[in-house]
Design a protein around this motif. Sequence first.
Motif, PDB file in Angstrom:
ATOM      1  N   ALA A 103      96.908  94.327  65.413  1.00  0.00           N
ATOM      2  CA  ALA A 103      95.980  94.342  66.543  1.00  0.00           C
ATOM      3  C   ALA A 103      96.264  95.509  67.478  1.00  0.00           C
ATOM      4  N   GLY A 104      95.206  96.029  68.106  1.00  0.00           N
ATOM      5  CA  GLY A 104      95.362  97.045  69.132  1.00  0.00           C
ATOM      6  C   GLY A 104      96.072  98.289  68.634  1.00  0.00           C
ATOM      7  N   HIS A 105      97.056  98.775  69.418  1.00  0.00           N
ATOM      8  CA  HIS A 105      97.827  99.949  69.022  1.00  0.00           C
ATOM      9  C   HIS A 105      98.595  99.716  67.723  1.00  0.00           C
ATOM     10  N   ALA A 106      98.991  98.468  67.466  1.00  0.00           N
ATOM     11  CA  ALA A 106      99.707  98.171  66.222  1.00  0.00           C
ATOM     12  C   ALA A 106      98.865  98.549  65.015  1.00  0.00           C
ATOM     13  N   ALA A 107      97.543  98.427  65.135  1.00  0.00           N
ATOM     14  CA  ALA A 107      96.652  98.805  64.035  1.00  0.00           C
ATOM     15  C   ALA A 107      96.763 100.297  63.730  1.00  0.00           C
ATOM     16  N   SER A 108      96.841 101.113  64.775  1.00  0.00           N
ATOM     17  CA  SER A 108      96.956 102.552  64.558  1.00  0.00           C
ATOM     18  C   SER A 108      98.322 102.927  64.001  1.00  0.00           C
ATOM     19  N   TYR A 109      99.371 102.201  64.401  1.00  0.00           N
ATOM     20  CA  TYR A 109     100.678 102.429  63.784  1.00  0.00           C
ATOM     21  C   TYR A 109     100.654 102.049  62.303  1.00  0.00           C
ATOM     22  N   ALA A 110      99.956 100.967  61.968  1.00  0.00           N
ATOM     23  CA  ALA A 110      99.824 100.592  60.556  1.00  0.00           C
ATOM     24  C   ALA A 110      99.091 101.677  59.785  1.00  0.00           C
ATOM     25  N   MET A 111      98.075 102.286  60.406  1.00  0.00           N
ATOM     26  CA  MET A 111      97.362 103.394  59.758  1.00  0.00           C
ATOM     27  C   MET A 111      98.291 104.582  59.531  1.00  0.00           C
ATOM     28  N   GLN A 112      99.123 104.883  60.511  1.00  0.00           N
ATOM     29  CA  GLN A 112     100.067 105.990  60.364  1.00  0.00           C
ATOM     30  C   GLN A 112     101.025 105.734  59.202  1.00  0.00           C
TER      31      GLN A 112
ATOM     32  N   ARG B 147     104.704  87.936  69.599  1.00  0.00           N
ATOM     33  CA  ARG B 147     104.139  87.284  68.419  1.00  0.00           C
ATOM     34  C   ARG B 147     103.433  85.989  68.786  1.00  0.00           C
ATOM     35  N   LEU B 148     103.670  85.486  69.995  1.00  0.00           N
ATOM     36  CA  LEU B 148     102.988  84.278  70.462  1.00  0.00           C
ATOM     37  C   LEU B 148     101.476  84.444  70.388  1.00  0.00           C
ATOM     38  N   GLU B 149     100.978  85.657  70.618  1.00  0.00           N
ATOM     39  CA  GLU B 149      99.528  85.872  70.596  1.00  0.00           C
ATOM     40  C   GLU B 149      98.950  85.762  69.191  1.00  0.00           C
ATOM     41  N   MET B 150      99.811  85.768  68.169  1.00  0.00           N
ATOM     42  CA  MET B 150      99.359  85.635  66.785  1.00  0.00           C
ATOM     43  C   MET B 150      99.449  84.187  66.298  1.00  0.00           C
ATOM     44  N   ARG B 151      99.834  83.273  67.170  1.00  0.00           N
ATOM     45  CA  ARG B 151     100.056  81.887  66.742  1.00  0.00           C
ATOM     46  C   ARG B 151      98.796  81.251  66.157  1.00  0.00           C
ATOM     47  N   GLY B 152      97.658  81.475  66.786  1.00  0.00           N
ATOM     48  CA  GLY B 152      96.425  80.889  66.274  1.00  0.00           C
ATOM     49  C   GLY B 152      96.104  81.367  64.872  1.00  0.00           C
ATOM     50  N   LEU B 153      96.247  82.660  64.633  1.00  0.00           N
ATOM     51  CA  LEU B 153      96.023  83.198  63.288  1.00  0.00           C
ATOM     52  C   LEU B 153      97.045  82.646  62.305  1.00  0.00           C
ATOM     53  N   ALA B 154      98.305  82.577  62.738  1.00  0.00           N
ATOM     54  CA  ALA B 154      99.355  82.062  61.856  1.00  0.00           C
ATOM     55  C   ALA B 154      99.053  80.628  61.445  1.00  0.00           C
TER      56      ALA B 154
ATOM     57  N   ALA C 278     105.469  87.152  61.434  1.00  0.00           N
ATOM     58  CA  ALA C 278     105.007  87.757  62.681  1.00  0.00           C
ATOM     59  C   ALA C 278     106.190  88.372  63.421  1.00  0.00           C
ATOM     60  N   LEU C 279     106.025  89.599  63.865  1.00  0.00           N
ATOM     61  CA  LEU C 279     107.105  90.394  64.441  1.00  0.00           C
ATOM     62  C   LEU C 279     106.925  90.574  65.945  1.00  0.00           C
TER      63      LEU C 279
ATOM     64  N   LEU D 139     101.113  91.794  63.167  1.00  0.00           N
ATOM     65  CA  LEU D 139     101.654  92.681  64.192  1.00  0.00           C
ATOM     66  C   LEU D 139     100.856  92.527  65.481  1.00  0.00           C
ATOM     67  N   PRO D 140     101.479  92.019  66.546  1.00  0.00           N
ATOM     68  CA  PRO D 140     100.756  91.852  67.812  1.00  0.00           C
ATOM     69  C   PRO D 140     100.425  93.192  68.450  1.00  0.00           C
ATOM     70  N   ALA D 141      99.448  93.179  69.331  1.00  0.00           N
ATOM     71  CA  ALA D 141      99.060  94.385  70.061  1.00  0.00           C
ATOM     72  C   ALA D 141     100.160  94.770  71.050  1.00  0.00           C
ATOM     73  N   PHE D 142     100.278  96.058  71.312  1.00  0.00           N
ATOM     74  CA  PHE D 142     101.146  96.509  72.399  1.00  0.00           C
ATOM     75  C   PHE D 142     100.463  96.196  73.726  1.00  0.00           C
ATOM     76  N   SER D 143     101.218  95.668  74.665  1.00  0.00           N
ATOM     77  CA  SER D 143     100.714  95.387  76.012  1.00  0.00           C
ATOM     78  C   SER D 143     101.895  94.984  76.869  1.00  0.00           C
ATOM     79  N   THR D 144     101.663  94.792  78.147  1.00  0.00           N
ATOM     80  CA  THR D 144     102.720  94.322  79.029  1.00  0.00           C
ATOM     81  C   THR D 144     103.231  92.955  78.590  1.00  0.00           C
ATOM     82  N   VAL D 145     102.372  92.163  77.951  1.00  0.00           N
ATOM     83  CA  VAL D 145     102.749  90.802  77.539  1.00  0.00           C
ATOM     84  C   VAL D 145     102.761  90.666  76.024  1.00  0.00           C
TER      85      VAL D 145
END
Length: 300
Positions: A113-122, A53-60, A71-72, A44-50
Amino acid sequence: MTALDYNPIAQMGGNVRSFDWVWQNQSYRLIYEIKGNGTPILLLPAFSTVSSRLEMRGLADRLSSQFQVVALDWLGFGQSSRPTIDYNPTLYKQLLPAFVAATFDRPVAVVAAGHAASYAMQVAQQLPCPWSKMVLLAPTWKGPLRVMGVPTPMRDAVRELVRSPGIGQALYTLNTAPAFLKFMYRQHVYVNADRLTQEFMQQKYDIATKPGARFAPAAFVTGTLDPMESHEEFMQIGASLSVPTMVVIGEQSPAQSKAEMEAIAELPHIESYHIPGSLGLHEEYADEVAQIIKPFLQNQ
């Protein structure tokens, strides 16, 4: 997993799929990408203006040799639908478990990552819990203007101004200019400015300027998408987690955000690591992150 009737660009060298989700009697299309084989893992990528899922490519790339990586793109971001709706936490708290239930047939490990982590916690509070394990990468819960201490009425006014036709688009355009995006990356997201190449920043600019792009980011920046209301709620949810959880903290993260990460990492049942990096550590330091989380994700 539904095949597409059109062809969004693959961003991780995988297979692109779609998920149609109904919210308030309207159907919206979410785009996700699958790479590799084996036990599935949700990225799950971080919430941001940009956000993309492209930001997760390295991990993928680094995880797909052992796992099936999914990756969503969040609704309102990336290649997913970008409707002019009221983006709010309730929307994403319902969207995420709906996507997981439709995509996986058993609890799945999530790397968020980022806010997505807190949504996963919820979502981990729900029964049955949809997660087998959680990796929280530089977890945050406060949007940028809220971190800066901007009062709620002013943040709400900014959000509505950016959403408005004409002047809203003009303001958004100013705040997504390549030079401004690069400045923000150097301030809060990346540590090594040499990695912010012209090609890299052009990719981010392209994400930020898609049709309808300003509505969800306006909600994020102004704190409207904050998944928690307070530090106390953040800690309470962290303390109640029953699923195995790891937190990865970037040493150069902004002070307020890092303090929240450190607090959650100090809970006795949470495994934690510190590595170089800031809020974009999952993208900038994909090698280091992958090396840490691979052993944790095995034996699900």
